[in-house]
Write a protein that holds these residues in place. Sequence first.
Motif: not given
Length: 209
Positions: A125-128, A145-146, A165-170, A80-86
């Motif tokens: 890739w980031d799908p946005r 995209a948002e 899913i990992v982003k920035d080692k988190e 989503d636009k805040q970067g939250a992943v589901q």
Amino acid sequence: MTTHYRNIIWRNILWMLPLLLAGCAEPTDGDRNRVVAQQADEAPVTQRIDGGAMTAVPADEPVPAPRPFVKVLAVDMSVDKQGAVQLKNPRVQYGEPPNQTGNPPMFTAQLLNRAGGAIVSVPLWDPRWTFVWSEDKDRDFVDLAESAETVVIVPFDGAMTTMTIVKDKERVASVDLADAIAGFCAKNREDPDCRKRPAPNPSANQKPQ
């Protein structure tokens, strides 16, 4: 032999001489190019499984058959636009995994075993991020995209229990794979990876009356 007959013989020789020389002459570059082009047009072509460009192959070279029992794990991913992943709807299916070697690691999909160790890691890739063509500038550029959705496809591993899913080692999202594997094996008991697992027990999921 009279002069009249000698003249007739010489005229016939002179008339046939250009034809004989033409039959012995080497083909010109233009003739060679036409022959090569015709042979190239007649060469059989096939398309790569991964959707790449058409490639000429020799007529006697067989197209490789799909490898038996090769599987992938597919999971729906949304950001989503805040970067939250589901992550949702994991499923196992037959097929070759895509080549994602050159992807920038904006996200990383990891398959974990029971001990929590990563046994498969795939950059994503980031799908946005999408490429958009600009008619004014006559080139494409990256648009953010948002929010966006995609399907993450990774190689199957018989020891996997969780995708994360990992982003920035988190680790920012995860989904359990037990039901996806059990559902696949219930329909494909002949699969070598499913033979190692116990057959599903329908009564175990029934609630007592």
